[in-house]
Design a protein around this motif. Structure first.
Motif, PDB file in Angstrom:
ATOM      1  N   VAL A  49       4.033   7.923 -17.525  1.00  0.00           N
ATOM      2  CA  VAL A  49       4.428   8.776 -16.400  1.00  0.00           C
ATOM      3  C   VAL A  49       4.493   7.952 -15.119  1.00  0.00           C
ATOM      4  O   VAL A  49       3.520   7.281 -14.762  1.00  0.00           O
ATOM      5  CB  VAL A  49       3.445   9.948 -16.211  1.00  0.00           C
ATOM      6  N   SER A  50       5.640   8.000 -14.446  1.00  0.00           N
ATOM      7  CA  SER A  50       5.793   7.413 -13.115  1.00  0.00           C
ATOM      8  C   SER A  50       5.599   8.518 -12.090  1.00  0.00           C
ATOM      9  O   SER A  50       6.163   9.606 -12.235  1.00  0.00           O
ATOM     10  CB  SER A  50       7.190   6.810 -12.930  1.00  0.00           C
ATOM     11  N   ARG A  51       4.809   8.213 -11.068  1.00  0.00           N
ATOM     12  CA  ARG A  51       4.581   9.184  -9.981  1.00  0.00           C
ATOM     13  C   ARG A  51       5.086   8.577  -8.679  1.00  0.00           C
ATOM     14  O   ARG A  51       4.662   7.496  -8.281  1.00  0.00           O
ATOM     15  CB  ARG A  51       3.111   9.531  -9.865  1.00  0.00           C
ATOM     16  N   TYR A  52       6.020   9.301  -8.051  1.00  0.00           N
ATOM     17  CA  TYR A  52       6.608   8.874  -6.784  1.00  0.00           C
ATOM     18  C   TYR A  52       6.090   9.800  -5.691  1.00  0.00           C
ATOM     19  O   TYR A  52       6.325  11.000  -5.725  1.00  0.00           O
ATOM     20  CB  TYR A  52       8.130   8.961  -6.852  1.00  0.00           C
ATOM     21  N   SER A  53       5.388   9.247  -4.712  1.00  0.00           N
ATOM     22  CA  SER A  53       4.830  10.055  -3.625  1.00  0.00           C
ATOM     23  C   SER A  53       5.747  10.003  -2.406  1.00  0.00           C
ATOM     24  O   SER A  53       6.485   9.028  -2.210  1.00  0.00           O
ATOM     25  CB  SER A  53       3.441   9.556  -3.249  1.00  0.00           C
ATOM     26  N   VAL A  54       5.678  11.037  -1.587  1.00  0.00           N
ATOM     27  CA  VAL A  54       6.552  11.167  -0.419  1.00  0.00           C
ATOM     28  C   VAL A  54       6.465   9.958   0.501  1.00  0.00           C
ATOM     29  O   VAL A  54       7.463   9.485   1.005  1.00  0.00           O
ATOM     30  CB  VAL A  54       6.230  12.473   0.356  1.00  0.00           C
ATOM     31  N   GLY A  55       5.294   9.397   0.699  1.00  0.00           N
ATOM     32  CA  GLY A  55       5.125   8.263   1.608  1.00  0.00           C
ATOM     33  C   GLY A  55       5.520   6.924   1.022  1.00  0.00           C
ATOM     34  O   GLY A  55       5.376   5.896   1.672  1.00  0.00           O
ATOM     35  N   GLY A  56       6.017   6.894  -0.223  1.00  0.00           N
ATOM     36  CA  GLY A  56       6.440   5.645  -0.836  1.00  0.00           C
ATOM     37  C   GLY A  56       5.438   5.056  -1.816  1.00  0.00           C
ATOM     38  O   GLY A  56       5.693   4.013  -2.407  1.00  0.00           O
ATOM     39  N   ALA A  57       4.284   5.715  -2.006  1.00  0.00           N
ATOM     40  CA  ALA A  57       3.319   5.221  -2.988  1.00  0.00           C
ATOM     41  C   ALA A  57       3.852   5.482  -4.395  1.00  0.00           C
ATOM     42  O   ALA A  57       4.545   6.466  -4.642  1.00  0.00           O
ATOM     43  CB  ALA A  57       1.967   5.906  -2.806  1.00  0.00           C
ATOM     44  N   GLY A  71       1.610   0.709  -6.800  1.00  0.00           N
ATOM     45  CA  GLY A  71       2.487  -0.051  -5.928  1.00  0.00           C
ATOM     46  C   GLY A  71       3.157   0.840  -4.908  1.00  0.00           C
ATOM     47  O   GLY A  71       2.701   1.959  -4.641  1.00  0.00           O
ATOM     48  N   ARG A  72       4.241   0.315  -4.346  1.00  0.00           N
ATOM     49  CA  ARG A  72       5.046   1.063  -3.385  1.00  0.00           C
ATOM     50  C   ARG A  72       6.498   0.963  -3.825  1.00  0.00           C
ATOM     51  O   ARG A  72       6.917  -0.058  -4.339  1.00  0.00           O
ATOM     52  CB  ARG A  72       4.880   0.493  -1.978  1.00  0.00           C
ATOM     53  N   PHE A  73       7.256   2.037  -3.599  1.00  0.00           N
ATOM     54  CA  PHE A  73       8.654   2.048  -4.012  1.00  0.00           C
ATOM     55  C   PHE A  73       9.566   2.361  -2.840  1.00  0.00           C
ATOM     56  O   PHE A  73       9.146   2.934  -1.835  1.00  0.00           O
ATOM     57  CB  PHE A  73       8.883   3.070  -5.142  1.00  0.00           C
ATOM     58  N   PRO A  77      20.228   1.468  -0.749  1.00  0.00           N
ATOM     59  CA  PRO A  77      21.452   2.215  -0.454  1.00  0.00           C
ATOM     60  C   PRO A  77      22.355   2.427  -1.671  1.00  0.00           C
ATOM     61  O   PRO A  77      23.084   3.414  -1.740  1.00  0.00           O
ATOM     62  CB  PRO A  77      22.154   1.356   0.598  1.00  0.00           C
ATOM     63  N   ASP A  78      22.306   1.508  -2.654  1.00  0.00           N
ATOM     64  CA  ASP A  78      23.159   1.680  -3.834  1.00  0.00           C
ATOM     65  C   ASP A  78      22.452   2.410  -4.977  1.00  0.00           C
ATOM     66  O   ASP A  78      22.963   2.461  -6.094  1.00  0.00           O
ATOM     67  CB  ASP A  78      23.736   0.344  -4.298  1.00  0.00           C
ATOM     68  N   GLY A  79      21.281   3.000  -4.703  1.00  0.00           N
ATOM     69  CA  GLY A  79      20.620   3.859  -5.686  1.00  0.00           C
ATOM     70  C   GLY A  79      19.630   3.180  -6.608  1.00  0.00           C
ATOM     71  O   GLY A  79      19.103   3.832  -7.511  1.00  0.00           O
ATOM     72  N   LEU A  80      19.350   1.887  -6.406  1.00  0.00           N
ATOM     73  CA  LEU A  80      18.294   1.251  -7.197  1.00  0.00           C
ATOM     74  C   LEU A  80      16.943   1.727  -6.686  1.00  0.00           C
ATOM     75  O   LEU A  80      16.789   2.026  -5.501  1.00  0.00           O
ATOM     76  CB  LEU A  80      18.352  -0.271  -7.062  1.00  0.00           C
ATOM     77  N   ILE A  81      15.964   1.786  -7.575  1.00  0.00           N
ATOM     78  CA  ILE A  81      14.610   2.090  -7.152  1.00  0.00           C
ATOM     79  C   ILE A  81      13.797   0.821  -7.369  1.00  0.00           C
ATOM     80  O   ILE A  81      13.732   0.303  -8.479  1.00  0.00           O
ATOM     81  CB  ILE A  81      14.038   3.322  -7.873  1.00  0.00           C
ATOM     82  N   CYS A  82      13.268   0.274  -6.291  1.00  0.00           N
ATOM     83  CA  CYS A  82      12.551  -0.997  -6.345  1.00  0.00           C
ATOM     84  C   CYS A  82      11.070  -0.764  -6.063  1.00  0.00           C
ATOM     85  O   CYS A  82      10.713   0.002  -5.158  1.00  0.00           O
ATOM     86  CB  CYS A  82      13.134  -1.977  -5.338  1.00  0.00           C
ATOM     87  N   ILE A  83      10.241  -1.435  -6.844  1.00  0.00           N
ATOM     88  CA  ILE A  83       8.797  -1.235  -6.779  1.00  0.00           C
ATOM     89  C   ILE A  83       8.119  -2.574  -6.544  1.00  0.00           C
ATOM     90  O   ILE A  83       8.418  -3.563  -7.227  1.00  0.00           O
ATOM     91  CB  ILE A  83       8.268  -0.614  -8.087  1.00  0.00           C
ATOM     92  N   ASP A  84       7.225  -2.618  -5.559  1.00  0.00           N
ATOM     93  CA  ASP A  84       6.348  -3.767  -5.315  1.00  0.00           C
ATOM     94  C   ASP A  84       4.954  -3.350  -5.769  1.00  0.00           C
ATOM     95  O   ASP A  84       4.346  -2.448  -5.190  1.00  0.00           O
ATOM     96  CB  ASP A  84       6.335  -4.145  -3.835  1.00  0.00           C
ATOM     97  N   PHE A  85       4.471  -4.005  -6.816  1.00  0.00           N
ATOM     98  CA  PHE A  85       3.161  -3.662  -7.373  1.00  0.00           C
ATOM     99  C   PHE A  85       2.052  -4.388  -6.631  1.00  0.00           C
ATOM    100  O   PHE A  85       2.261  -5.460  -6.068  1.00  0.00           O
ATOM    101  CB  PHE A  85       3.113  -4.016  -8.869  1.00  0.00           C
ATOM    102  N   ARG A  86       0.858  -3.810  -6.681  1.00  0.00           N
ATOM    103  CA  ARG A  86      -0.303  -4.410  -6.020  1.00  0.00           C
ATOM    104  C   ARG A  86      -0.652  -5.777  -6.598  1.00  0.00           C
ATOM    105  O   ARG A  86      -1.251  -6.594  -5.915  1.00  0.00           O
ATOM    106  CB  ARG A  86      -1.522  -3.492  -6.156  1.00  0.00           C
ATOM    107  N   ASN A  87      -0.301  -6.018  -7.851  1.00  0.00           N
ATOM    108  CA  ASN A  87      -0.639  -7.301  -8.482  1.00  0.00           C
ATOM    109  C   ASN A  87       0.325  -8.420  -8.086  1.00  0.00           C
ATOM    110  O   ASN A  87       0.245  -9.531  -8.604  1.00  0.00           O
ATOM    111  CB  ASN A  87      -0.693  -7.160 -10.010  1.00  0.00           C
ATOM    112  N   ARG A  91       9.902  -5.198  -9.237  1.00  0.00           N
ATOM    113  CA  ARG A  91      11.065  -4.983 -10.097  1.00  0.00           C
ATOM    114  C   ARG A  91      11.920  -3.879  -9.504  1.00  0.00           C
ATOM    115  O   ARG A  91      11.460  -3.070  -8.704  1.00  0.00           O
ATOM    116  CB  ARG A  91      10.666  -4.647 -11.524  1.00  0.00           C
ATOM    117  N   CYS A  92      13.192  -3.871  -9.930  1.00  0.00           N
ATOM    118  CA  CYS A  92      14.111  -2.795  -9.564  1.00  0.00           C
ATOM    119  C   CYS A  92      14.660  -2.195 -10.848  1.00  0.00           C
ATOM    120  O   CYS A  92      14.850  -2.897 -11.844  1.00  0.00           O
ATOM    121  CB  CYS A  92      15.258  -3.313  -8.709  1.00  0.00           C
TER     122      CYS A  92
END
Length: 116
Positions: A49-57, A71-73, A77-87, A91-92
Protein backbone atom coordinates in the motif's frame (compact mmCIF):
# COMPACT_ATOMS: atom_id res chain seq x y z
CA UNK A 1 14.65 -10.29 -46.84
CA UNK A 2 11.50 -11.87 -45.38
CA UNK A 3 13.11 -11.92 -41.95
CA UNK A 4 13.95 -8.22 -42.19
CA UNK A 5 10.37 -7.38 -43.17
CA UNK A 6 9.02 -9.53 -40.31
CA UNK A 7 11.34 -7.78 -37.83
CA UNK A 8 10.06 -4.37 -38.95
CA UNK A 9 6.53 -5.40 -37.98
CA UNK A 10 7.58 -6.50 -34.49
CA UNK A 11 7.40 -3.15 -32.80
CA UNK A 12 9.07 -2.81 -29.40
CA UNK A 13 7.09 -1.21 -26.58
CA UNK A 14 6.75 2.54 -27.01
CA UNK A 15 8.71 4.73 -24.64
CA UNK A 16 7.09 7.73 -23.00
CA UNK A 17 9.59 9.74 -20.95
CA UNK A 18 11.76 6.62 -20.75
CA UNK A 19 8.93 4.44 -19.43
CA UNK A 20 8.17 1.27 -21.40
CA UNK A 21 4.57 1.53 -22.55
CA UNK A 22 2.46 -1.21 -24.09
CA UNK A 23 -0.02 -0.82 -26.89
CA UNK A 24 -3.22 0.51 -25.34
CA UNK A 25 -1.50 2.27 -22.40
CA UNK A 26 -2.61 5.84 -21.77
CA UNK A 27 -0.48 7.83 -19.34
CA UNK A 28 -2.31 9.77 -16.65
CA UNK A 29 -1.74 13.50 -16.82
CA UNK A 30 -0.85 15.67 -13.84
CA UNK A 31 -4.47 16.43 -12.91
CA UNK A 32 -5.37 12.73 -12.96
CA UNK A 33 -2.35 11.79 -10.82
CA UNK A 34 -3.17 14.57 -8.36
CA UNK A 35 -6.75 13.31 -8.12
CA UNK A 36 -5.56 9.72 -7.61
CA UNK A 37 -3.12 10.65 -4.85
CA UNK A 38 -5.55 12.99 -3.10
CA UNK A 39 -7.56 9.94 -2.06
CA UNK A 40 -4.75 8.81 0.21
CA UNK A 41 -4.04 5.09 -0.19
CA UNK A 42 -3.25 3.16 -3.36
CA UNK A 43 -3.36 -0.61 -2.87
CA UNK A 44 -1.50 -2.91 -5.23
CA UNK A 45 -2.64 -6.42 -6.12
CA UNK A 46 0.39 -7.97 -4.40
CA UNK A 47 -0.83 -6.39 -1.15
CA UNK A 48 1.51 -3.42 -0.71
CA UNK A 49 0.00 0.00 0.00
CA UNK A 50 1.27 3.45 -1.00
CA UNK A 51 -0.02 6.34 1.10
CA UNK A 52 0.09 9.85 -0.33
CA UNK A 53 -0.52 12.65 2.19
CA UNK A 54 -1.74 16.15 1.35
CA UNK A 55 1.51 17.79 2.49
CA UNK A 56 3.66 15.58 0.24
CA UNK A 57 4.55 12.86 2.77
CA UNK A 58 4.74 9.35 1.31
CA UNK A 59 4.89 5.86 2.78
CA UNK A 60 4.86 2.38 1.31
CA UNK A 61 3.93 -0.57 3.50
CA UNK A 62 5.17 -3.93 2.25
CA UNK A 63 2.67 -6.78 2.16
CA UNK A 64 4.92 -9.64 3.22
CA UNK A 65 7.22 -8.00 5.74
CA UNK A 66 4.87 -5.38 7.09
CA UNK A 67 7.78 -2.91 7.02
CA UNK A 68 7.31 0.64 5.80
CA UNK A 69 9.47 2.94 3.68
CA UNK A 70 9.01 6.69 4.16
CA UNK A 71 9.69 9.68 1.95
CA UNK A 72 8.25 12.69 0.18
CA UNK A 73 6.54 12.79 -3.20
CA UNK A 74 5.73 15.34 -5.87
CA UNK A 75 3.87 15.19 -9.16
CA UNK A 76 5.76 16.60 -12.13
CA UNK A 77 4.08 18.73 -14.83
CA UNK A 78 4.05 15.72 -17.19
CA UNK A 79 2.30 13.48 -14.64
CA UNK A 80 5.21 11.48 -13.21
CA UNK A 81 5.12 10.85 -9.49
CA UNK A 82 8.60 11.17 -8.00
CA UNK A 83 9.55 10.02 -4.51
CA UNK A 84 12.60 10.92 -2.41
CA UNK A 85 12.99 8.30 0.30
CA UNK A 86 14.49 8.95 3.72
CA UNK A 87 17.23 6.39 3.00
CA UNK A 88 18.60 8.64 0.22
CA UNK A 89 17.13 6.73 -2.72
CA UNK A 90 14.68 8.24 -5.16
CA UNK A 91 12.55 7.10 -8.07
CA UNK A 92 9.85 8.26 -10.45
CA UNK A 93 6.87 6.21 -11.60
CA UNK A 94 4.29 6.60 -14.35
CA UNK A 95 0.62 5.66 -13.88
CA UNK A 96 -1.30 4.47 -16.91
CA UNK A 97 -4.74 3.21 -17.81
CA UNK A 98 -4.12 -0.12 -19.48
CA UNK A 99 -7.00 -2.18 -20.87
CA UNK A 100 -9.46 -1.06 -18.20
CA UNK A 101 -7.01 -1.23 -15.31
CA UNK A 102 -4.83 1.32 -13.52
CA UNK A 103 -1.15 0.28 -13.56
CA UNK A 104 2.01 1.81 -12.12
CA UNK A 105 5.10 1.49 -14.34
CA UNK A 106 8.63 1.93 -13.04
CA UNK A 107 11.40 3.33 -15.23
CA UNK A 108 12.86 -0.17 -15.49
CA UNK A 109 9.58 -1.41 -16.94
CA UNK A 110 8.11 -3.25 -13.96
CA UNK A 111 4.31 -3.06 -14.00
CA UNK A 112 2.20 -3.10 -10.84
CA UNK A 113 -1.59 -3.25 -11.23
CA UNK A 114 -3.63 -1.29 -8.71
CA UNK A 115 -6.73 -2.56 -6.95
CA UNK A 116 -9.89 -0.67 -7.89
Amino acid sequence: MRILIALLFLAPPALADGFPMLSGDRALDRAEVNAMTSGGDVEFFEGGVSRYSVGGAYSYTYADEGGTAYGRFNVTPDGLICIDFRNGRSRCDRFVHSHGRLVMITESGDRYPIRP
